[in-house]
Structures are given as C-alpha cells and as structure tokens.
Design a protein around this motif. Structure first.
Motif, PDB file in Angstrom:
ATOM      1  N   LYS A  19       0.808  -1.222   0.000  1.00  0.00           N
ATOM      2  CA  LYS A  19       0.000   0.000   0.000  1.00  0.00           C
ATOM      3  C   LYS A  19       0.837   1.266   0.000  1.00  0.00           C
ATOM      4  O   LYS A  19       0.598   2.190  -0.777  1.00  0.00           O
ATOM      5  CB  LYS A  19      -0.892  -0.049   1.241  1.00  0.00           C
ATOM      6  CG  LYS A  19      -1.685   1.185   1.488  1.00  0.00           C
ATOM      7  CD  LYS A  19      -2.626   0.965   2.635  1.00  0.00           C
ATOM      8  CE  LYS A  19      -1.918   0.248   3.748  1.00  0.00           C
ATOM      9  NZ  LYS A  19      -2.155   0.787   5.040  1.00  0.00           N
ATOM     10  N   THR A  20       1.833   1.306   0.879  1.00  0.00           N
ATOM     11  CA  THR A  20       2.622   2.541   0.994  1.00  0.00           C
ATOM     12  C   THR A  20       3.415   2.795  -0.285  1.00  0.00           C
ATOM     13  O   THR A  20       3.545   3.933  -0.738  1.00  0.00           O
ATOM     14  CB  THR A  20       3.531   2.447   2.240  1.00  0.00           C
ATOM     15  OG1 THR A  20       2.710   2.116   3.361  1.00  0.00           O
ATOM     16  CG2 THR A  20       4.199   3.756   2.531  1.00  0.00           C
ATOM     17  N   VAL A  40      11.386  10.608  -1.349  1.00  0.00           N
ATOM     18  CA  VAL A  40      11.645   9.672  -0.255  1.00  0.00           C
ATOM     19  C   VAL A  40      10.789   8.439  -0.487  1.00  0.00           C
ATOM     20  O   VAL A  40       9.639   8.543  -0.864  1.00  0.00           O
ATOM     21  CB  VAL A  40      11.196  10.305   1.089  1.00  0.00           C
ATOM     22  CG1 VAL A  40      11.736   9.525   2.261  1.00  0.00           C
ATOM     23  CG2 VAL A  40      11.606  11.758   1.160  1.00  0.00           C
ATOM     24  N   ASP A  41      11.343   7.256  -0.252  1.00  0.00           N
ATOM     25  CA  ASP A  41      10.528   6.053  -0.364  1.00  0.00           C
ATOM     26  C   ASP A  41       9.624   5.926   0.849  1.00  0.00           C
ATOM     27  O   ASP A  41       9.946   6.418   1.919  1.00  0.00           O
ATOM     28  CB  ASP A  41      11.420   4.808  -0.461  1.00  0.00           C
ATOM     29  CG  ASP A  41      11.902   4.626  -1.893  1.00  0.00           C
ATOM     30  OD1 ASP A  41      11.173   5.086  -2.789  1.00  0.00           O
ATOM     31  OD2 ASP A  41      12.981   4.062  -2.111  1.00  0.00           O
ATOM     32  N   THR A  42       8.510   5.228   0.677  1.00  0.00           N
ATOM     33  CA  THR A  42       7.497   5.026   1.732  1.00  0.00           C
ATOM     34  C   THR A  42       7.241   6.329   2.495  1.00  0.00           C
ATOM     35  O   THR A  42       7.410   6.402   3.700  1.00  0.00           O
ATOM     36  CB  THR A  42       7.892   3.903   2.729  1.00  0.00           C
ATOM     37  OG1 THR A  42       9.086   4.283   3.399  1.00  0.00           O
ATOM     38  CG2 THR A  42       8.084   2.581   2.044  1.00  0.00           C
ATOM     39  N   VAL A  43       6.834   7.342   1.729  1.00  0.00           N
ATOM     40  CA  VAL A  43       6.622   8.669   2.316  1.00  0.00           C
ATOM     41  C   VAL A  43       5.570   8.677   3.408  1.00  0.00           C
ATOM     42  O   VAL A  43       5.658   9.455   4.346  1.00  0.00           O
ATOM     43  CB  VAL A  43       6.199   9.695   1.237  1.00  0.00           C
ATOM     44  CG1 VAL A  43       7.379  10.203   0.493  1.00  0.00           C
ATOM     45  CG2 VAL A  43       5.178   9.098   0.299  1.00  0.00           C
ATOM     46  N   MET A  44       4.572   7.795   3.299  1.00  0.00           N
ATOM     47  CA  MET A  44       3.475   7.874   4.258  1.00  0.00           C
ATOM     48  C   MET A  44       3.844   7.322   5.633  1.00  0.00           C
ATOM     49  O   MET A  44       3.268   7.691   6.632  1.00  0.00           O
ATOM     50  CB  MET A  44       2.251   7.117   3.725  1.00  0.00           C
ATOM     51  CG  MET A  44       1.618   7.785   2.528  1.00  0.00           C
ATOM     52  SD  MET A  44       1.023   9.452   2.862  1.00  0.00           S
ATOM     53  CE  MET A  44      -0.697   9.148   3.119  1.00  0.00           C
ATOM     54  N   ASP A  45       4.788   6.370   5.678  1.00  0.00           N
ATOM     55  CA  ASP A  45       5.167   5.817   6.988  1.00  0.00           C
ATOM     56  C   ASP A  45       6.268   6.685   7.592  1.00  0.00           C
ATOM     57  O   ASP A  45       7.442   6.366   7.512  1.00  0.00           O
ATOM     58  CB  ASP A  45       5.659   4.365   6.842  1.00  0.00           C
ATOM     59  CG  ASP A  45       4.514   3.407   6.562  1.00  0.00           C
ATOM     60  OD1 ASP A  45       3.362   3.834   6.737  1.00  0.00           O
ATOM     61  OD2 ASP A  45       4.759   2.274   6.179  1.00  0.00           O
ATOM     62  N   GLY A  54       8.084  -1.027   8.954  1.00  0.00           N
ATOM     63  CA  GLY A  54       7.524  -1.066   7.607  1.00  0.00           C
ATOM     64  C   GLY A  54       6.018  -1.244   7.608  1.00  0.00           C
ATOM     65  O   GLY A  54       5.444  -1.833   6.712  1.00  0.00           O
ATOM     66  N   ILE A  55       5.342  -0.744   8.667  1.00  0.00           N
ATOM     67  CA  ILE A  55       3.889  -0.865   8.713  1.00  0.00           C
ATOM     68  C   ILE A  55       3.271   0.509   8.920  1.00  0.00           C
ATOM     69  O   ILE A  55       3.952   1.444   9.308  1.00  0.00           O
ATOM     70  CB  ILE A  55       3.421  -1.793   9.864  1.00  0.00           C
ATOM     71  CG1 ILE A  55       3.882  -1.244  11.220  1.00  0.00           C
ATOM     72  CG2 ILE A  55       3.891  -3.211   9.649  1.00  0.00           C
ATOM     73  CD1 ILE A  55       3.307  -1.956  12.420  1.00  0.00           C
TER      74      ILE A  55
END
Length: 341
Positions: A19-20, A40-45, A54-55
């Motif tokens: 999802k992220t 940035v990778d996985t900006v939402m987390d 990683g959740i």
C-alpha cells in the motif's frame, strides 16, 4: 470555489501488500514531487516505529491532482488493533481502494477494515497488486475478493466492483490482465481514471450552514491543537466565528477558526476558503476533539458523534488467587495496585 472537483478515497490493504509503495507511485506520477525534490521512499510511513517495522499505524492524509481533480488519499492501518484509527479515517472518504497481493489473496486484516468500509456503504475498487510476481494468481484473488465481500454482507452495487491490475513497485496499472506488453499502461493512469469514474464526488451545498466533522487531531507547537476533518456542507474561512458541538445534543462552545489548511501532496497549504468535500486542517479552537462538529453559530447543523470500536484487548487487575499468594513480598493486598499503576 464550489466547482472544484474533489474525490476522497481510503486505501486499505493487509500488512506488506504494497500500500505505501502504491501511494508513493500515485504521488510521483501526479507530479506532486517537483523535479528537484528528493523523492523519499514510503513517504506515508513517517513515524519512527512505522519506518522501523515497515507498517502503517496512524491514518494519514495526502493529496494528488489528476487531470484537474483533487484526490485526497487517506492511508488506513491494516491492523485490527487500530480499529479506532480506521473508523475515523473512513468517515472522511467516499470510496475505498482495496489493495490485495496477487499471490496471497485477501488476508484477515483486510477483512476487518473492509467490513467497516462496506458497512458505511462505501463502494470498493479492487486493485490486484504485484501481478508481476512469479506466483501471481490474479483470477483467484478477484474471486476470493468477491466471496469475501459477499460474506461481509456487501450490496449488489458493492459487489459490482471495478478491478485494476497493478505493479506498485514498477509503477504501472491496467484494466486487463495479461503479460506486460502494449496493453499495460506505462503508468498509474488506469487506477487514477477508475477512481475518478467510480468514486462519487461530494454533493454538499457551499452556501449552506457550515458542517465540518473532526475525524483526527494533530498538534503543533506554534498553533496548538489542529483538527482534521471533511466538510459536509458550507464553506470555512480563516477568522470565521463558529461553534464546536459535541453530537446532536451535546454542549456547544463558541470559537474562532484561525488558519484553514488543505493537503497538497504531503504538504499542508493555507487556503482562503474551503468548500464541501474538502479535507481540511483547522486550528485556533481550544475545545476541538474527535467527533465534534464545527458549525455555523446562527444556524447550527451538528452531526452525530463518531462511534469507535471497543478496544481489542482489555485487562482485569484482580486479587491474586494463586496458592502462593501472600507468601512473600512487602505488599500482599490489592490496595497497593492502584498506587503502583
């Protein structure tokens, strides 16, 4: 202002179904990051524990613009343990994107959040993600999702859901299943267009009395408490006098809105006014809390308070009934438990 095209969606997925990463792609491809910005990778987390594990734990918002339509994306946690977060997040949206791993199929955590979404009458869009994995079984996933919706009591309309096949990590999506060739869009446009087509837009009247329900809270050291919520009707402006109401017959507190901000990409931008359907952040109100309605003082139109699930885990602290009770230790009665806690 009222003619602004808006769609509000929540993204639901089991932990690790991508999802992220998918949200990263939607932000990238909608031109949210300028050329010079470091992506940035996985900006939402962005919370420390989220990064480490990683959740996603906290429901968060971002927004993208696609072909002139402003799409607010609410990222929901995929865990049953964060039920309260999920319900509040879903109260802000008009549709859900359910992301399922093409190999694993629907998982228990997906079931929990999906049940909440279907009960609220939201129409799902199914995204079969990671279809480029060697063990992908897209047909199985679509059938399993249909069975799951049916078991969770979906209506006929909800069961008639659109399907998008995608690879979040490679950044493409398509409406047809098959090996990656010309038919695959080189980008996420198939998903974007499905969202525009299937998610209803807000019908509220910008001239009606203001009705804005707070679904989440934030805090800033500069302005104090910040309320996040979606405007059902009316228009909110900075320095506007409002009343904060707790439910339909709760107490009403007068106040004045200081700033009004909206989401743009991952940033929050100040705006002069915001109308129906927009997800906004407002500050300046000391009495703001989850579930309250910010409304017009002369013509209040409060909404019922948000209901939240009971906690997943409850604990009872009782008197020790074990055979060894009272044999050792300085304190042997239950009176001291409270002091310890």
């Amino acid at each position: 202002m009222s003619h602004k095209q808006i769609r509000n969606i929540a993204i639901i997925a089991h932990v690790d179904h991508g999802k992220t990463t998918m949200v990263d792609q939607l932000l990238r491809q909608s031109g949210t990051f300028a050329e010079h910005e470091k992506v940035v990778d996985t900006v939402m987390d962005n919370n420390a524990i989220e990064k480490e594990r990683g959740i996603t734990i906290l429901a968060k918002n971002c927004a993208v613009t696609w072909e002139g339509t402003h799409i607010n994306i609410v990222d929901t946690p995929g865990h049953a343990d964060f039920g309260g977060e999920v319900e509040r997040a879903l109260s802000m949206v008009d549709g859900v994107v359910l992301l399922i791993d093409a190999q694993e199929g629907p998982m228990p955590q997906t079931r929990f959040v999906t049940k909440k979404a279907l009960a609220l009458g939201l129409k799902p869009i199914l995204v079969v993600n990671k279809v480029d994995k060697p063990g992908a079984r897209p047909d199985f996933v679509v059938n399993a999702a249909f069975d799951l919706f049916d078991k969770l009591g979906a209506t006929d309309e909800q069961l008639d859901f659109p399907v998008v096949y995608a690879s979040g990590i490679n950044g493409w999506s398509s409406l047809v299943e098959g090996p990656p060739n010309e038919q695959w869009g080189p980008d996420m446009s198939a998903l974007f267009n499905t969202i525009l087509e299937h998610v209803p837009h807000q019908q509220g009247d910008p001239a009606a009395p203001l009705q804005l329900q707070i679904s989440a809270l934030d805090f800033s050291t500069f302005v104090g408490r910040i309320g996040v919520g979606r405007i059902s009707q009316g228009t909110v402006r900075p320095m506007m006098d409002v009343v904060v109401m707790e439910g339909l017959d709760g107490k009403a507190m007068k106040g004045r809105v200081n700033q009004v901000l909206t989401f743009q990409g991952l940033e929050r931008v100040q705006t002069d006014e915001a109308g129906p359907g927009e997800i906004v952040l407002i500050n300046g109100l000391t009495d703001i809390g989850i579930g309250v309605t910010i409304t017009d003082p002369t013509n209040p139109a409060p909404l019922p308070m948000l209901k939240v699930d009971e906690p997943t885990l409850t604990m009872n602290f009782c008197v020790n009934t074990s055979p060894l009770a009272g044999r050792e230790g300085k304190y042997v009665t239950s009176r001291q438990i409270w002091d310890r806690l």
